[in-house]
Design a protein around this motif. Sequence first.
Motif, PDB file in Angstrom:
ATOM      1  N   ILE A 100     -23.324 -28.064 -45.168  1.00 26.55           N
ATOM      2  CA  ILE A 100     -23.240 -27.306 -46.429  1.00 26.55           C
ATOM      3  C   ILE A 100     -21.958 -26.489 -46.389  1.00 26.55           C
ATOM      4  O   ILE A 100     -21.776 -25.656 -45.500  1.00 26.55           O
ATOM      5  CB  ILE A 100     -24.449 -26.359 -46.598  1.00 26.55           C
ATOM      6  N   VAL A 112     -21.529 -30.411 -50.503  1.00 21.04           N
ATOM      7  CA  VAL A 112     -22.560 -30.617 -49.477  1.00 21.04           C
ATOM      8  C   VAL A 112     -22.599 -32.077 -49.070  1.00 21.04           C
ATOM      9  O   VAL A 112     -22.222 -32.969 -49.832  1.00 21.04           O
ATOM     10  CB  VAL A 112     -23.977 -30.208 -49.967  1.00 21.04           C
ATOM     11  N   SER A 120     -32.592 -26.861 -49.759  1.00 16.94           N
ATOM     12  CA  SER A 120     -31.536 -26.143 -49.021  1.00 16.94           C
ATOM     13  C   SER A 120     -30.400 -25.726 -49.945  1.00 16.94           C
ATOM     14  O   SER A 120     -29.852 -24.630 -49.807  1.00 16.94           O
ATOM     15  CB  SER A 120     -30.935 -27.026 -47.923  1.00 16.94           C
ATOM     16  N   VAL A 121     -30.038 -26.606 -50.879  1.00 18.41           N
ATOM     17  CA  VAL A 121     -28.971 -26.238 -51.834  1.00 18.41           C
ATOM     18  C   VAL A 121     -29.423 -25.048 -52.670  1.00 18.41           C
ATOM     19  O   VAL A 121     -28.670 -24.086 -52.878  1.00 18.41           O
ATOM     20  CB  VAL A 121     -28.595 -27.439 -52.741  1.00 18.41           C
ATOM     21  N   GLU A 123     -31.563 -22.738 -51.895  1.00 16.25           N
ATOM     22  CA  GLU A 123     -31.619 -21.536 -51.065  1.00 16.25           C
ATOM     23  C   GLU A 123     -30.204 -20.989 -50.821  1.00 16.25           C
ATOM     24  O   GLU A 123     -29.954 -19.790 -50.919  1.00 16.25           O
ATOM     25  CB  GLU A 123     -32.321 -21.902 -49.737  1.00 16.25           C
ATOM     26  N   HIS A 124     -29.280 -21.889 -50.536  1.00 14.30           N
ATOM     27  CA  HIS A 124     -27.896 -21.505 -50.272  1.00 14.30           C
ATOM     28  C   HIS A 124     -27.284 -20.841 -51.516  1.00 14.30           C
ATOM     29  O   HIS A 124     -26.616 -19.809 -51.423  1.00 14.30           O
ATOM     30  CB  HIS A 124     -27.122 -22.758 -49.893  1.00 14.30           C
ATOM     31  N   ARG A 127     -28.754 -17.297 -52.185  1.00 18.35           N
ATOM     32  CA  ARG A 127     -28.225 -16.225 -51.333  1.00 18.35           C
ATOM     33  C   ARG A 127     -26.884 -15.710 -51.850  1.00 18.35           C
ATOM     34  O   ARG A 127     -26.497 -14.595 -51.572  1.00 18.35           O
ATOM     35  CB  ARG A 127     -28.104 -16.723 -49.885  1.00 18.35           C
TER      36      ARG A 127
END
Length: 430
Positions: A100, A112, A120-121, A123-124, A127
């Motif tokens: 990532i 990515v 995961s994308v 979540e990233h 953040r």
Amino acid sequence: MTSRSEEAVLSALREVVGEAHVLVEPDMVAGYVRDWTGRWTGHTAAVIRPGSVEEVQALLRICHSARMAVVPQGGNTGLVGGSVPHHGEIVLSLRRLDQIGPIDTGKLSLTVGAGVTIGSVQEHARRAGLRYGIDLASRDSATIGGTIATNAGGTHVVSNGDTRRQVLGLEVVLADGTRLSRLDGMSKASLGPDPLQMMVGSEGTLGVITAARLRLLPVEAGAPMVVLVAVETLGEGLRFLGPEVRAIEFFDRACLEAVIEHRGLPKPLSSEAPFYVLIESLDPPRVPEDAVAVVDRTLWAYRESITETINGLGVPVKLDVAVPLDRVDGFAIAVKDLDLGGETYLFGHLAEGNFHVNVVGGHDPEAVVDRVLELVVGFDGVIASEHGIGVAKADWWRRTTEPAILEFQRRVKEALDPDRTMNPSVFWGD
Ligand SMILES: Cc1cc2nc3c(=O)[nH]c(=O)nc-3n(C[C@H](O)[C@H](O)[C@H](O)COP(=O)(O)OP(=O)(O)OC[C@H]3O[C@@H](n4cnc5c(N)ncnc54)[C@H](O)[C@@H]3O)c2cc1C
């Protein structure tokens, strides 16, 4: 291919990725040769797990010169039988391409690897105070590569568009090992026909997606509200649509009862209705005061449990189709009236008229597919709305695609993959 030459190819593939990333033992490959629904199980000489684009290039060069067919695979959550080897193809699992990159705040995007999951994308992005436009219940397994290869939709198409709309650029390896790459992340470019956009929805038949540049969206102010409404007709549910709506989903009573019984969830509403509409909205949605409705963020659990619940009831025949919005109720009645043999469950994405018709314990799968798709065509609908064609609808895709378009697609396939080594069962297989 003789087993001797197959062994020589496998040993060349081992040279590229290392022994540990060539799986051949039946118990090691079992999870890669069976699809998520359990409807299709194939076989393979090996599952290869490359860890870089250079390895993907080297592997495809070897397979290409040996005329050995390959099935690219991401999370193996696809629902049309396109991710498994039907005729002994090599499985190229892309899950190790899980890098990532940093968030580019200037271009509101990030790069990515194809094996990164949607979860995961999300979540990233979260953040960094941003969000990714695609969401679906398979988010923790489905990969960026797989969702681009199927042009996945999911629950937020009404507000963010489908996967195609999120793709700013791609890195792709063609059947002969050639790498094409455009990952600069510019959101607007007028540089002639874009060969990389053609990979969106190509289901592993034109090349292997190894990385993607994805558009990210700003987070809206305030938490959205989630409302579940009991409705007599889907047309009634469509009246709740407005610019404030981020998602609008529906399911029928059979789905709700199955989820309550098998997931142990409480009854969400006091009275029963033929359909339920779940709305996620930034402002209160246009639901009449006297509607039977409940507001609670956890209501998503009812909608998101449906696919897994139905899978637990038997091997379903799953059809993902769409009809014009003014015909959703006519279609719902007609499909329930079809003689499909078993129990029919209807749910889907209301704003696009996108129905998931799931049949458990029905007639022969081919007969179920034929009856439902014949009906869809009669309703001026589309036979595949977001899951793709795979092997499940290859025959219907060829029958219903306009001849000139089909011929164009054939020429593209022949130009990019003349030996038909890229996922040969999908679109063009028997
Ligand atoms: C519980 C559940 C809910 C779901 N909900 C939705 C939904 O709401 N909307 C929706 O659209 N789908 C949904 N799906 C279907 C599925 O998750 C999507 O089709 C998803 O896009 C598949 O991603 P994957 O990584 O699992 O791909 P796979 O299943 O591994 O592959 C799918 C296809 O893409 C090809 N492919 C995979 N990776 C690559 C790559 N890197 N390069 C080239 N080709 C590749 C494969 O060859 C295959 O043809 C759901 C599935 C489940 C199990």
